[in-house]
Design a protein around this motif. Structure first.
Motif, PDB file in Angstrom:
ATOM      1  N   CYS A  44      62.701 -55.193  92.740  1.00  0.00           N
ATOM      2  CA  CYS A  44      62.892 -54.020  93.585  1.00  0.00           C
ATOM      3  C   CYS A  44      63.491 -54.430  94.930  1.00  0.00           C
ATOM      4  N   ALA A  45      64.206 -53.480  95.537  1.00  0.00           N
ATOM      5  CA  ALA A  45      64.859 -53.722  96.828  1.00  0.00           C
ATOM      6  C   ALA A  45      64.104 -52.974  97.924  1.00  0.00           C
ATOM      7  N   ASP A  46      62.845 -53.372  98.125  1.00  0.00           N
ATOM      8  CA  ASP A  46      62.019 -52.894  99.232  1.00  0.00           C
ATOM      9  C   ASP A  46      61.664 -51.405  99.138  1.00  0.00           C
ATOM     10  N   THR A  48      59.363 -50.298  96.510  1.00  0.00           N
ATOM     11  CA  THR A  48      58.501 -50.443  95.342  1.00  0.00           C
ATOM     12  C   THR A  48      57.680 -49.185  95.073  1.00  0.00           C
ATOM     13  N   ASN A  54      55.453 -49.936  91.881  1.00  0.00           N
ATOM     14  CA  ASN A  54      54.215 -50.552  92.383  1.00  0.00           C
ATOM     15  C   ASN A  54      53.157 -50.677  91.282  1.00  0.00           C
ATOM     16  N   GLN A  66      60.181 -59.143  94.647  1.00  0.00           N
ATOM     17  CA  GLN A  66      60.638 -58.286  95.739  1.00  0.00           C
ATOM     18  C   GLN A  66      61.827 -58.980  96.402  1.00  0.00           C
ATOM     19  N   GLY A  68      63.861 -57.624  98.663  1.00  0.00           N
ATOM     20  CA  GLY A  68      64.174 -57.118  99.995  1.00  0.00           C
ATOM     21  C   GLY A  68      65.378 -56.192  99.963  1.00  0.00           C
ATOM     22  N   VAL A  69      65.834 -55.810 101.170  1.00  0.00           N
ATOM     23  CA  VAL A  69      66.959 -54.870 101.250  1.00  0.00           C
ATOM     24  C   VAL A  69      68.244 -55.640 100.966  1.00  0.00           C
ATOM     25  N   SER A  92      65.842 -49.034  92.816  1.00  0.00           N
ATOM     26  CA  SER A  92      66.119 -48.705  94.213  1.00  0.00           C
ATOM     27  C   SER A  92      66.492 -47.223  94.246  1.00  0.00           C
TER      28      SER A  92
END
Length: 332
Positions: A44-46, A48, A54, A66, A68-69, A92
């Motif tokens: 996932c790109a932040d 979740t 999640n 994870q 991140g962006v 995302s």
């Protein structure tokens, strides 16, 4: 009437029908798919919690990454994991994936036929107050033009759950389109869902339909209410659920066109390049038919409540009814 063979939710027309975000079905489906196969991994790109990944991350922390962006990295890492035998689901917002990382998806996933599942949440204008910059209205067009990739747009949370479980087994790249807002539960656990197969949700009590309404995604409840009211006005329709935009069920679409000789398509997406365009391609090649298109007509979105925006852009129940009346006048 609702198609009795499909065991649809009998409460769909009631005020107290359960409403659940379609993205929640993805989260539940991924949890089940992860329990079936240890090769299922989540990236996932932040976002979740927003994309409902999640649930998987909490149950299988050693199989969740994870990034991140960094949406370009999101799909590139997923492609590498797929090359090593994993079944990656990467999520995302649709505006960022496939909106921002389309070239990486094309080059590292679909060009190499890697079985990565790209999950684009918060699609369409029903993102509402987030505004035009965050309303993905072009994602179906972006994804369906690429070879090798399946494109799935579920009508409710239960169908999203089934689609997620099915996609984990296909061995192909796929794009799963989700919306954020709560939408009515239309199907049940017993309703069939098969990639590549369309289903008729609404049909006349007796006789043939005069117009076929083909729907994808969260507009299904609007179409069903339109069909019910049109029946009371003496206009018979069939409503088709086309959650599998690619592969597309050409046989079912042509059969509907041959019966009705008039089609309305409805989607929360730009008219150009979307599901309606895919239907038009099928009919132009096999059975040319009058079509009216419900969707966004070459405009960007804007801020508003989901209900306000659906009506403003002409995608609600009354707009579908008007499109049915219009195509009836064009029918040969």
């Amino acid at each position: 009437m609702l198609n009795p063979k499909l065991k649809l939710n009998p409460k769909i027309f009631n005020d107290d029908v359960e409403q659940v975000p379609i993205r929640k079905g993805f989260g539940q489906g991924l949890l089940i798919a992860g329990g079936v196969s240890e090769n299922v991994v989540g990236l996932c790109a932040d976002l979740t919690e927003s994309t409902q990944m999640n649930l998987f991350a909490e149950k299988f922390p050693n199989r969740f990454i994870q990034v991140g962006v960094a949406e370009q990295n999101l799909v590139t890492v997923a492609s590498g994991m797929a090359a090593m035998g994993k079944i990656p689901f990467c999520s995302s917002y649709a505006m960022f994936s496939p909106g921002r990382n389309w070239e990486q998806i094309r080059t590292t996933i679909t060009y190499n036929d890697r079985p990565v599942k790209i999950v684009g949440s918060h699609s369409g204008i029903s993102v509402g107050p987030d505004g035009g910059t965050h309303q993905a209205l072009e994602d179906i067009a972006l994804m369906r033009v690429m070879p090798n990739v399946d494109v799935i747009s579920p009508c409710d949370a239960l169908e999203a759950k089934k689609a997620t479980i099915a996609l984990a087994k296909t061995g192909k790249p796929a794009y799963l389109r989700l919306v954020r807002e709560k939408t009515p539960i239309i199907t049940t656990e017993e309703t069939p869902m098969q990639i590549g197969k369309a289903e008729i949700f609404w049909m006349p009590d007796v006789g043939l339909a005069q117009v076929g309404i083909i729907v994808t995604g969260g507009l299904m409840s609007h179409a069903l209410f339109a069909a019910k009211e049109l029946e009371q006005e003496g206009i018979k329709t069939k409503v088709m659920n086309l959650s599998s935009i690619k592969p597309i069920d050409s046989e079912a679409i042509v059969a509907l066109a041959k019966e009705c000789k008039a089609i309305v398509t409805a989607e929360e997406h730009q008219i150009a390049g979307g599901m309606g365009s895919a239907v038009a391609e099928v009919l132009a090649a096999n059975y040319p038919t009058a079509i009216e298109f419900i969707g966004v007509h070459d405009r960007f979105g804007q801020s508003g409540t989901p209900k306000e925006l659906i009506e403003h852009y002409g995608m609600g129940k009354n707009s579908i009814k008007e499109a049915v009346r219009k195509v009836l006048k064009r029918k040969i």
